[in-house]
Design an enzyme around this catalytic site. Sequence first.
Site, short mmCIF file in Angstrom:
data_model
loop_
_atom_site.label_atom_id
_atom_site.label_comp_id
_atom_site.label_asym_id
_atom_site.label_seq_id
_atom_site.Cartn_x
_atom_site.Cartn_y
_atom_site.Cartn_z
N PHE A 1 -2.80 -4.88 -3.25
CA PHE A 1 -1.78 -5.05 -2.10
C PHE A 1 -2.26 -4.67 -0.85
O PHE A 1 -3.29 -3.78 -0.78
CB PHE A 1 -0.58 -4.52 -2.29
CG PHE A 1 0.52 -4.92 -1.20
CD1 PHE A 1 1.08 -6.07 -1.06
CD2 PHE A 1 0.97 -3.89 -0.46
CE1 PHE A 1 1.79 -6.43 -0.18
CE2 PHE A 1 2.03 -4.40 0.63
CZ PHE A 1 2.40 -5.32 0.52
N ASP A 2 -1.84 -5.21 0.59
CA ASP A 2 -2.64 -4.90 1.61
C ASP A 2 -2.53 -3.47 2.09
O ASP A 2 -3.60 -3.10 2.49
CB ASP A 2 -2.00 -5.81 2.85
CG ASP A 2 -0.80 -5.65 3.01
OD1 ASP A 2 -0.01 -5.07 2.23
OD2 ASP A 2 -0.27 -6.18 4.06
N ALA B 1 5.66 -1.51 -8.18
CA ALA B 1 6.59 -1.95 -7.34
C ALA B 1 7.70 -3.07 -8.00
O ALA B 1 8.77 -2.77 -7.82
CB ALA B 1 6.19 -2.83 -5.98
N ASP C 1 0.12 0.16 -10.18
CA ASP C 1 1.26 -0.05 -8.82
C ASP C 1 2.16 -0.83 -8.96
O ASP C 1 2.29 -2.14 -9.42
CB ASP C 1 0.31 -0.88 -7.86
CG ASP C 1 1.11 -1.02 -6.40
OD1 ASP C 1 2.23 -1.12 -6.48
OD2 ASP C 1 0.38 -1.54 -5.55
N HIS D 1 -2.09 -8.05 10.72
CA HIS D 1 -0.89 -9.21 10.64
C HIS D 1 0.03 -8.49 11.03
O HIS D 1 1.10 -9.39 11.70
CB HIS D 1 -1.00 -9.83 9.50
CG HIS D 1 -0.28 -9.11 8.17
ND1 HIS D 1 -0.93 -8.21 7.60
CD2 HIS D 1 0.70 -9.38 7.74
CE1 HIS D 1 -0.39 -7.60 6.74
NE2 HIS D 1 0.79 -8.17 6.47
N LYS E 1 11.43 -2.15 -4.18
CA LYS E 1 11.68 -3.59 -4.80
C LYS E 1 12.49 -3.44 -5.89
O LYS E 1 13.74 -3.41 -6.08
CB LYS E 1 10.23 -4.18 -5.12
CG LYS E 1 9.34 -4.48 -3.99
CD LYS E 1 8.67 -3.50 -3.27
CE LYS E 1 7.78 -3.97 -2.24
NZ LYS E 1 7.20 -3.00 -1.35
N TYR F 1 16.75 21.91 0.07
CA TYR F 1 15.46 21.79 0.31
C TYR F 1 14.69 21.82 -0.90
O TYR F 1 13.80 20.95 -1.03
CB TYR F 1 14.93 22.61 1.42
CG TYR F 1 13.66 22.59 1.98
CD1 TYR F 1 13.42 21.94 3.14
CD2 TYR F 1 12.42 22.92 1.29
CE1 TYR F 1 12.16 21.55 3.69
CE2 TYR F 1 11.08 22.69 1.85
CZ TYR F 1 11.11 21.93 3.10
OH TYR F 1 9.80 21.81 3.42
N1 F0G Z 1 2.38 -2.22 -3.61
C1 F0G Z 1 2.73 -3.60 -3.72
C2 F0G Z 1 2.65 -4.33 -4.95
C3 F0G Z 1 3.62 -3.80 -2.78
O1 F0G Z 1 4.17 -5.24 -2.44
C4 F0G Z 1 3.91 -3.07 -1.80
C5 F0G Z 1 4.81 -3.48 -0.64
C6 F0G Z 1 3.45 -1.85 -1.63
C7 F0G Z 1 2.64 -1.32 -2.75
C8 F0G Z 1 3.94 -0.85 -0.63
O2 F0G Z 1 5.20 -0.29 -0.66
O3 F0G Z 1 6.27 -1.03 1.43
O4 F0G Z 1 7.12 0.83 0.00
O5 F0G Z 1 5.04 1.16 1.51
N2 F0G Z 1 5.10 -4.63 -0.44
C9 F0G Z 1 6.16 -5.26 0.60
C10 F0G Z 1 5.76 -6.37 0.59
C11 F0G Z 1 6.01 -4.59 2.11
O6 F0G Z 1 6.62 -7.19 1.49
O7 F0G Z 1 5.43 -7.21 -0.36
P1 F0G Z 1 6.06 0.17 0.74
#
Ligand code: F0G
Length: 459
Positions: free
Chosen positions: A124-125, A217, A215, A450, A258, A72
């Site tokens: 990102f969304d 990813a 950010d 979406h 990613k 843990y």
């Molecule tokens: N930031 C970016 C640039 C992303 O592309 C994503 C996720 C996230 C944050 C969030 O990360 O999914 O681990 O919670 N992108 C995926 C996509 C879902 O299909 O582009 P997560």
Amino acid sequence: MNLPFTEPFKIKMVENIYRSTKEQRQNWLRDASYNLFNLRSEQVFIDLLTDSGTGAMSDKQWSAMMLGDESYAGASSYYKLKEAIRDITGFDFFLPTHQGRAAENVLFSVLVKEGDLVPGNSHFDTTKGHIEFRKAKAVDCTIDEASNTTVWHPFKGNVDLVKLEDVLINNPAEKISCIIITITNNSAGGQPVSMSNLRETGKLARKYGVKFIIDSARFAENAYFIKMREKGYADKDIRDIAREMFSYADGMTMSSKKDAIVNMGGFIGFRDEELFRQASTYNIIYEGFITYGGMSGRDMNALAQGLYEGTEFSFLESRINQVAYLGSKMKESGVPILEPTGGHAIFIDAKKFLPEIPKEEFPAQTLANEIYIEGGIRGVEIGALMADRDPVTRENRFPDLEMVRLAIPRRVYTNNHMDYVAAAVNNVFERRSNINRGVRIVWEAPIMRHFTIILEVAK
Ligand code: F0G
């Protein structure tokens, strides 16, 4: 003759995929309310919905999982990951989280308050979702070239430093939660951000006394583009480039699904111990104790290994060239795609592909559905449905770019699969004049609609 590059791996385990008929797919799509997220994976032949968590782990990652320490607190897996993160990013402090959006949730719980502004490059969304959920505003300062799908720019993901400084000049520092730069810029087509753009953003952040968060990813893909395109970096190692990128920032959020090639996981990196301490409380509330934060020990081990594999030049070269290969095949048939091709996906310009479908009938969703019907290929709409409604006026937002994204999972598909995808998209392109009805919304969630939206064919 120069020998071509190839994938720097061979395949040890395979997973069968199943073809279906057009008629089956038409029925499945109707049952899925014309929302590709509602399909079962067996109903998909080639799944390009996302490159997130869909990569193939290596033998070394799988074997690292067997050595996971599930304690843990203070697990060796945590320390192993901490070392890898420090080595690759330069951040001394970190918190594990179960995925990228969880990292955003924890960090924004400290940084973002109601009425704040969060300037950046096409958030990102989920990032925008976490900002708007806290009644703050994401201000998109991406360069104008990003909204033109055909103009060539080596770093189309860049933030416009004049637009950014404008936000910083015209608002008090305490109203700016932080600047967020997304590398690569997913929403603008997986386009890279240059080192000089990151450096200048860092300078502006310090000048105006605001925090600068990356950010991250797809940070390794971004580093690859810097090596290939930016003066002075051709001879630098990807990891040195990555460390320099992060050196300009105060922190990072990471979706490890990613560029770290794991199926689940994320983290936050911090330079400042105080911010790390503040975020730790939220990590414990939302994710788990600070030495596991929503991840099992085995997953942290696989992530530590994946951070190294994802930053190997030979891997990045074959990956990004596979994306470019699919792009070049589509261009040969005249399919309008976003250029230059980015790091993780091909983006098809749906407004140009289906000019007869009005924006109110969501051309990109219509096209994504047609591509599914044609070849069982699942992409995703990156357009007005994903853009959600304006939080104040509740009107639909119609972004400049209305696209279908075909994201390529890492180490999963071969170029034969890419040929199949290109042929299917070409078939849709040839019959595009017969596609004259879009979709309309039957039900939608108030935010991030979406994913769960219910659609029908427009009358
Ligand atoms: N930031 C970016 C640039 C992303 O592309 C994503 C996720 C996230 C944050 C969030 O990360 O999914 O681990 O919670 N992108 C995926 C996509 C879902 O299909 O582009 P997560």
